[in-house]
Design an enzyme around this catalytic site. Structure first.
Site, PDB file in Angstrom:
ATOM      1  N   ALA A   1      -1.267  -7.237   1.012  1.00 26.06           N
ATOM      2  CA  ALA A   1      -1.698  -8.612   1.316  1.00 26.06           C
ATOM      3  C   ALA A   1      -1.497  -8.991   2.780  1.00 26.06           C
ATOM      4  O   ALA A   1      -2.252  -9.789   3.334  1.00 26.06           O
ATOM      5  CB  ALA A   1      -0.938  -9.593   0.422  1.00 26.06           C
TER       6      ALA A   1
ATOM      7  N   CYS B   1       4.559   1.277  12.157  1.00 25.37           N
ATOM      8  CA  CYS B   1       5.581   1.949  11.358  1.00 25.37           C
ATOM      9  C   CYS B   1       6.096   3.204  12.038  1.00 25.37           C
ATOM     10  O   CYS B   1       7.160   3.705  11.722  1.00 25.37           O
ATOM     11  CB  CYS B   1       5.042   2.276   9.967  1.00 25.37           C
ATOM     12  SG  CYS B   1       3.295   2.011   9.763  1.00 25.37           S
TER      13      CYS B   1
ATOM     14  N   ALA C   1       0.809  -1.218   0.000  1.00 26.12           N
ATOM     15  CA  ALA C   1       0.000   0.000   0.000  1.00 26.12           C
ATOM     16  C   ALA C   1       0.844   1.269   0.000  1.00 26.12           C
ATOM     17  O   ALA C   1       0.431   2.281  -0.561  1.00 26.12           O
ATOM     18  CB  ALA C   1      -0.939  -0.010   1.201  1.00 26.12           C
TER      19      ALA C   1
ATOM     20  N   THR D   1      10.133  -8.114 -12.732  1.00 23.95           N
ATOM     21  CA  THR D   1       9.689  -9.508 -12.687  1.00 23.95           C
ATOM     22  C   THR D   1       8.654  -9.689 -11.584  1.00 23.95           C
ATOM     23  O   THR D   1       8.855  -9.231 -10.456  1.00 23.95           O
ATOM     24  CB  THR D   1      10.901 -10.431 -12.429  1.00 23.95           C
ATOM     25  OG1 THR D   1      11.822 -10.246 -13.498  1.00 23.95           O
ATOM     26  CG2 THR D   1      10.492 -11.891 -12.357  1.00 23.95           C
TER      27      THR D   1
ATOM     28  N   GLN E   1      -6.596  -1.424   5.643  1.00 24.92           N
ATOM     29  CA  GLN E   1      -6.996  -2.059   6.910  1.00 24.92           C
ATOM     30  C   GLN E   1      -8.332  -2.793   6.823  1.00 24.92           C
ATOM     31  O   GLN E   1      -8.719  -3.442   7.795  1.00 24.92           O
ATOM     32  CB  GLN E   1      -7.052  -1.013   8.035  1.00 24.92           C
ATOM     33  CG  GLN E   1      -5.692  -0.570   8.523  1.00 24.92           C
ATOM     34  CD  GLN E   1      -4.917  -1.676   9.260  1.00 24.92           C
ATOM     35  OE1 GLN E   1      -5.486  -2.702   9.672  1.00 24.92           O
ATOM     36  NE2 GLN E   1      -3.628  -1.475   9.416  1.00 24.92           N
TER      37      GLN E   1
END
Ligand code: PMP
Length: 337
Positions: free
Chosen positions: A159, A281, A72, A195, A140
Site C-alpha cells: 500500500a 532497502c 510485497a 488479527t 511499483q
C-alpha cells in the site's frame, strides 16, 4: 512541503483522504474484524469494502482473490516458499525480496514458477507478464499505471507505494492453492492467520480507490515532471538514463560519468531534495546494484547513479529546480576531481 521529495519509489506520503478514512478505525471503531458484535461487524464490513476496491483496481474477478499481508516482501516470499526452488525461474531484474529469498519450503512444494517484476524499482523498466504459472511483482505500478491481473497467478503489492500506509499489502492469488503462511485464528480464508490490521487495510482500500479514480491525471503529471527533469539536464554532458526504452514515467535512473552518486545525493539533500541511490532497502549496501549490472551499465557509471522518483506532491517548479541543482552539483563534483 513535499514538493522536493523525489523518492516516491521508496515510499509515498499517505494521501490525507486516506488518513481521514483510516482514523475512525483507530478510534471510534476499534473492533476486531473477527468479532461478532456490532463493532466487529463494522470492522469486517470495512475490510470487505477495501478488498472490493483493490479487486476493482487490478481487475480481479472476485474480492476473495485478494489476501492481505504485511506487504510485497511477505507476498513474494509466501509464493516462493510454496515452490521447489529448483523449479523457480527469477529474472535478474527482480527486487531483493525475490532475488535474495532462500528459505524453507512452506507445505508440499509445487513445481514450475516464472517470477517477473512488472516495473523495476530502480530503473522504472516495464516488463511483460511471463508465460506459464507466474508471480508478478506489481509493487511499483499498482495504482499508478493501468494493470489487470488477467494472465497472472499471483501478484504482490504494497500500500505504501500508492499513497497508503506502510506495513500493509496484499497478494492476489487466482485460486487459493497456496499452503497457509501463518497458522492460528484462520483469518484471510485460513491462509494467513493473525488479527487483521483494519486501519491499514482501510487505508489500502482508500488508496486503491483514489489511485483508480485519479490514475489518468497522476500519470499525466508524472510524465510531465519526467520530461521536465530530462529537459533541464540538457546542458549537462556525459550522462545517461538506465533501463532501456520502455519505462514508467515515475522512475528515472540517471548515471553521471566521473562522480560518486553518494556525493550528489548528499549535496542534493543539503539543498532540500530527497533522491536515492537506487533501491532504498539496499542503500546501506556498498556492492554495485545487481539490477544495473544486469542491465549492462558500465561499473564507473553505476557509481555515479541516482534515482529520481516522481509522485503527486512534486511540482513543476521543484522539478525544474532539481534539474538545475543536479547540473550544478555534477559540474562542481567533476571540477573537484
Ligand atoms: N517489490 C518491489 C518492486 C518493491 O519496490 C518493493 C519495495 N521497495 C518491494 C517489493 C517490497 O515492498 P515492502 O518493503 O513494502 O515489503
Amino acid at each position: 512541503v513535499l514538493e522536493s521529495y523525489f523518492d516516491n519509489a521508496a515510499t509515498t506520503p499517505v494521501d490525507r483522504r486516506v488518513v481521514e478514512e483510516m482514523l475512525p478505525y483507530l478510534t471510534d471503531f476499534p473492533g476486531n474484524a473477527s468479532s461478532i458484535h456490532s463493532l466487529g461487524r463494522k470492522a469486517h464490513q470495512a475490510v470487505d469494502l477495501a478488498r472490493e476496491r483493490i479487486a476493482t483496481l487490478i481487475g480481479a474477478e472476485d474480492p476473495s482473490q485478494i489476501i492481505f499481508t504485511s506487504g510485497a516482501t511477505e507476498s513474494n516470499q509466501w509464493v516462493l516458499g510454496n515452490f521447489n526452488p529448483a523449479e523457480v525461474r527469477r529474472s535478474p531484474f527482480e527486487h531483493s525480496s525475490i532475488r535474495e529469498f532462500n528459505q524453507e519450503i512452506i507445505g508440499a512444494p509445487k513445481n514450475d514458477l516464472n517470477v517477473q517484476i512488472w516495473i523495476n524499482n530502480e530503473t522504472g523498466t516495464v516488463f511483460q507478464k511471463p508465460a506459464g504459472k507466474n508471480l508478478v511483482d506489481a509493487t511499483q505500478g499498482v495504482g499508478k499505471l493501468p494493470f489487470q491481473v488477467q494472465q497472472c497467478d499471483y501478484v504482490s503489492m504494497s500500500a505504501h507505494k500508492l499513497y497508503g500506509p506502510k506495513g500493509i499489502g496484499a497478494l492476489y492469488a487466482n485460486t487459493h492453492d497456496l499452503a497457509p503462511l501463518l497458522h492460528g485464528g484462520g483469518q484471510e480464508f485460513g491462509m494467513r492467520s493473525g488479527t487483521l490490521n483494519v486501519p491499514g487495510i482501510v487505508g489500502f482500500g482508500a488508496a486503491a480507490a483514489i489511485g483508480h479514480d485519479e490514475m489518468a491525471s497522476n500519470l499525466a503529471q508524472a510524465t510531465n515532471l519526467n520530461r521536465t527533469l530530462l529537459a533541464g539536464l540538457g546542458n549537462t554532458t556525459d550522462w545517461q538514463i538506465n533501463g532501456g526504452e520502455n519505462r514508467s514515467p515515475h522512475i528515472l535512473s540517471l548515471s553521471f560519468a566521473g562522480i560518486e552518486g553518494e556525493s550528489l545525493l548528499i549535496e542534493l539533500d543539503n539543498r532540500g531534495y530527497c533522491c536515492s541511490a537506487g533501491a532504498a532497502c539496499s542503500s546501506h549496501n556498498t556492492e554495485p546494484s545487481a539490477v544495473l549490472v544486469a542491465f549492462g551499465v558500465d561499473p564507473a557509471m553505476i557509481r555515479g547513479t541516482i534515482r529520481v522518483s516522481f509522485g503527486k506532491s512534486n511540482t513543476l517548479l521543484a522539478t525544474e529546480n532539481l534539474a538545475k541543482e543536479i547540473s550544478q552539483i555534477v559540474e562542481k563534483l567533476r571540477s573537484l576531481r
